[in-house]
Design a protein around this motif. Structure first.
Motif, PDB file in Angstrom:
ATOM      1  N   LEU A   1      45.781  27.936  28.353  1.00 40.27           N
ATOM      2  CA  LEU A   1      45.053  27.149  29.341  1.00 40.27           C
ATOM      3  C   LEU A   1      44.902  25.720  28.836  1.00 40.27           C
ATOM      4  CD1 LEU A   1      42.192  29.595  30.440  1.00 40.27           C
ATOM      5  CD2 LEU A   1      44.452  29.268  31.457  1.00 40.27           C
ATOM      6  N   PRO A   2      44.938  24.756  29.753  1.00 44.22           N
ATOM      7  CA  PRO A   2      44.733  23.372  29.317  1.00 44.22           C
ATOM      8  C   PRO A   2      43.321  23.190  28.756  1.00 44.22           C
ATOM      9  CG  PRO A   2      44.743  23.529  31.725  1.00 44.22           C
ATOM     10  CD  PRO A   2      45.157  24.857  31.212  1.00 44.22           C
ATOM     11  N   ALA A   3      43.232  22.650  27.572  1.00 48.56           N
ATOM     12  CA  ALA A   3      41.936  22.399  26.928  1.00 48.56           C
ATOM     13  C   ALA A   3      42.138  21.310  25.893  1.00 48.56           C
ATOM     14  CB  ALA A   3      41.389  23.666  26.271  1.00 48.56           C
ATOM     15  N   GLU A   4      41.252  20.323  25.878  1.00 53.65           N
ATOM     16  CA  GLU A   4      41.439  19.169  24.981  1.00 53.65           C
ATOM     17  C   GLU A   4      41.401  19.589  23.515  1.00 53.65           C
ATOM     18  OE1 GLU A   4      36.821  17.577  24.933  1.00 53.65           O
ATOM     19  OE2 GLU A   4      38.215  16.757  26.398  1.00 53.65           O
ATOM     20  N   GLN A   5      40.657  20.672  23.190  1.00 52.15           N
ATOM     21  CA  GLN A   5      40.583  21.134  21.813  1.00 52.15           C
ATOM     22  C   GLN A   5      41.696  22.111  21.482  1.00 52.15           C
ATOM     23  OE1 GLN A   5      38.903  22.203  24.312  1.00 52.15           O
ATOM     24  NE2 GLN A   5      37.947  24.202  24.033  1.00 52.15           N
TER      25      GLN A   5
ATOM     26  N   ARG B   1      43.091  30.596  25.620  1.00 53.00           N
ATOM     27  CA  ARG B   1      44.091  31.455  26.250  1.00 53.00           C
ATOM     28  C   ARG B   1      43.449  32.377  27.275  1.00 53.00           C
ATOM     29  NH1 ARG B   1      45.268  31.150  20.814  1.00 53.00           N
ATOM     30  NH2 ARG B   1      47.333  30.271  20.317  1.00 53.00           N
ATOM     31  N   LEU B   2      44.221  32.642  28.336  1.00 50.82           N
ATOM     32  CA  LEU B   2      43.841  33.621  29.350  1.00 50.82           C
ATOM     33  C   LEU B   2      44.579  34.920  29.048  1.00 50.82           C
ATOM     34  CD1 LEU B   2      42.564  34.427  32.119  1.00 50.82           C
ATOM     35  CD2 LEU B   2      44.698  33.632  33.172  1.00 50.82           C
ATOM     36  N   HIS B   3      43.838  35.996  28.834  1.00 48.59           N
ATOM     37  CA  HIS B   3      44.406  37.314  28.592  1.00 48.59           C
ATOM     38  C   HIS B   3      44.192  38.184  29.832  1.00 48.59           C
ATOM     39  CE1 HIS B   3      44.754  36.770  24.126  1.00 48.59           C
ATOM     40  NE2 HIS B   3      43.816  35.863  24.382  1.00 48.59           N
TER      41      HIS B   3
ATOM     42  N   VAL C   1      39.726  33.564  25.937  1.00 48.95           N
ATOM     43  CA  VAL C   1      39.361  33.554  24.519  1.00 48.95           C
ATOM     44  C   VAL C   1      39.852  32.242  23.909  1.00 48.95           C
ATOM     45  CG1 VAL C   1      39.611  34.697  22.278  1.00 48.95           C
ATOM     46  CG2 VAL C   1      39.551  36.074  24.377  1.00 48.95           C
ATOM     47  N   GLY C   2      38.992  31.557  23.155  1.00 47.27           N
ATOM     48  CA  GLY C   2      39.421  30.321  22.512  1.00 47.27           C
ATOM     49  C   GLY C   2      38.286  29.615  21.811  1.00 47.27           C
TER      50      GLY C   2
END
Length: 480
Positions: free
Chosen positions: A129-133, A137-139, A471-472
């Motif tokens: 998933l797009p995330a600046e950090q 992830r999408l499970h 999860v991330g």
């Protein structure tokens, strides 16, 4: 013809189904008793769910990559391809649906498995998933053991479709076929074993309502996919509600067709006759009620009964048959009762006379009566024809009663007919046609009203068997 033994499959092993109630499976073409029925015990139901639970918990199937699952599903598809004719003949005996149709179903089962596997591979189990950090992830996670409750009208097609998409998604399953049509599921389980799907991932229990109730009430069943009658669907929803088990329910619907003033009546009659007589009238999205300008009502009724009479009615095992018997005696008896109730309400009843005397045949019937028709679903080769004064009245009548699956509109102005179709309470509305198959490879159809929960676009079906988990690494410095 050899009939598969009615086994219970638990943990990859076929066991005898020990319970018997004295009933038999019959040839719907003759009424001849073929073999006694057999049912799983409640202890076997418990063990089948236990096996599915263990297989889910240890990840022996969901832990494989979609590409690895696809290899096994491809092997199962090839196994079913080799047995397409056998499956077609067993389905024709179990359902009364003509062999010309069950061959189409039997021949498409392998393709269904391959398509489900392909969709799962394209979608994947994990997506960034797009995330600046970064690192989010999408499970997609299977809910857990899933009960697949199967109908009797398209035995192999429904068993394979539900199983294919559940397995492609990584779910473990326990199948419960209808006690009227158990044979295709038996062959499917043999194929699952031969294809190398790990033991315990797919189980099979046999029997009637008691077995089904025990399965769906089991606290370990996390999701339920069922196609069948509305009363059964309501009972399943009530059993699943306390634990919030996920539900996909495709139930009944008295699907309406509106014939507009500019429609070609002969073409509409031919298409409607095709629609209501497919699968010997036994498919959930068949047109059940036709609404037409009141001045043209009687003309359409005569065209419909003439179209019915042109169809070849006979044994479901005869290559030339277009309309076979209904699946079992109680189905025919209910149709007889519904026809009698319509007649008592004042309907003019037109029926085809050239129908075999033996077996579970119901004479294709047109009942001419204004109004919404029967409250209960008509599931067989009978069509109600009623009149309307204007299209507002037609829409009001079409949306009355048990509706929500499908609708139909006939008219020369296709754009106007489609616009009228958007006013119907239905997940799918077809203009100038009554085909069984979807209008587009990308079709997605929800079940509206009392016709069920969920939908059956292929991507929607695949999504049903999994939940989404993110999860991330959390974002730093957020104000809340």
């Amino acid at each position: 013809m050899t009939f598969p033994a009615l086994c219970t499959w638990i943990g990859g092993v076929a066991e005898e189904s020990p319970e018997a109630d004295g009933s038999w499976l019959h040839d719907p073409n003759t009424g001849e008793a073929l073999v006694p029925t057999a049912s799983s015990s409640l202890e076997q139901v418990d063990r089948a769910v236990s096996a599915a639970r263990r297989a889910h918990d240890d990840g022996r199937w969901r832990g494989l990559a979609p590409e690895e699952r696809a290899v096994r599903l491809g092997a199962l598809a090839a196994w079913l391809d080799d047995r397409a004719e056998e499956i077609a003949r067993l389905d024709a005996l179990n359902s009364g649906v003509p062999l010309a149709v069950t061959r189409l179903f039997g021949g498409a089962n392998g393709a269904t498995l391959r398509d489900a596997a392909r969709r799962a591979v394209v979608r994947g189990d994990v997506a960034e998933l797009p995330a600046e950090q970064g690192g989010v992830r999408l499970h997609r996670v299977p809910w857990g053991p899933t009960a697949l409750i199967l109908p009797w009208n398209a035995p192999s097609a429904m068993a394979v479709k539900k199983t294919a998409f559940a397995l492609a998604a990584g779910a473990t399953v326990v199948l419960k076929p209808s006690s009227f049509s158990p044979w295709s599921a038996q062959l499917l389980l043999e194929g699952v074993h031969e294809a190398g799907v790990p033991d315990g991932v797919v189980g099979l229990v046999q029997g009637g309502g008691g077995v089904g109730r025990a399965l769906v009430a089991d606290e370990r069943i996390a999701a339920i996919s069922m196609t069948g009658s509305t009363p059964t669907g309501r009972a399943i929803a009530a059993a699943a509600a306390p634990r919030f088990a996920r539900l996909q329910l495709e139930l009944g619907s008295n699907n309406a067709a509106i014939v507009r003033a500019d429609a070609d009546l002969e073409q509409a009659a031919e298409a409607l006759a095709d629609g209501v007589l497919k699968l010997s009238g036994q498919w959930c999205e068949a047109p059940r009620r036709v609404l037409v300008d009141r001045a043209r009502r009687d003309e359409l009724a005569r065209l419909l009964i003439a179209a019915f009479a042109r169809r070849t009615i006979g044994s479901s095992l005869d290559d030339a048959t277009e309309v076979g018997p209904v699946a079992f005696a109680a189905r025919r008896d209910e149709l007889d009762d519904q026809r009698d109730r319509l007649a008592a309400a004042g309907a003019e009843v037109l029926r085809v006379s050239a129908v075999p005397e033996r077996g579970w045949f119901f004479a294709p019937t047109v009942a001419v009566l204004d109004g919404p028709g029967l409250a209960d679903e008509v599931f067989g080769p009978m069509l109600l024809v009623g009149g309307y004064d204007d299209e507002d009245e037609a829409v009001r009548l079409a949306n009355t009663g048990q509706v929500g699956l499908a609708g139909y509109v006939f008219g020369a102005d296709q754009e106007g007919a489609a616009a009228l179709g958007t006013r119907l309470v239905a997940g799918e509305v077809k203009v100038n046609g009554t085909s069984v198959l979807d209008m587009s490879p990308a079709s997605a159809q929800s079940f509206f009203g009392a016709s069920g929960l969920g939908g059956h676009g292929d991507d929607d079906v695949l999504d049903f068997f999994t939940g989404k988990q993110v999860v991330g690494t959390d974002r730093a410095g957020l104000p809340l």
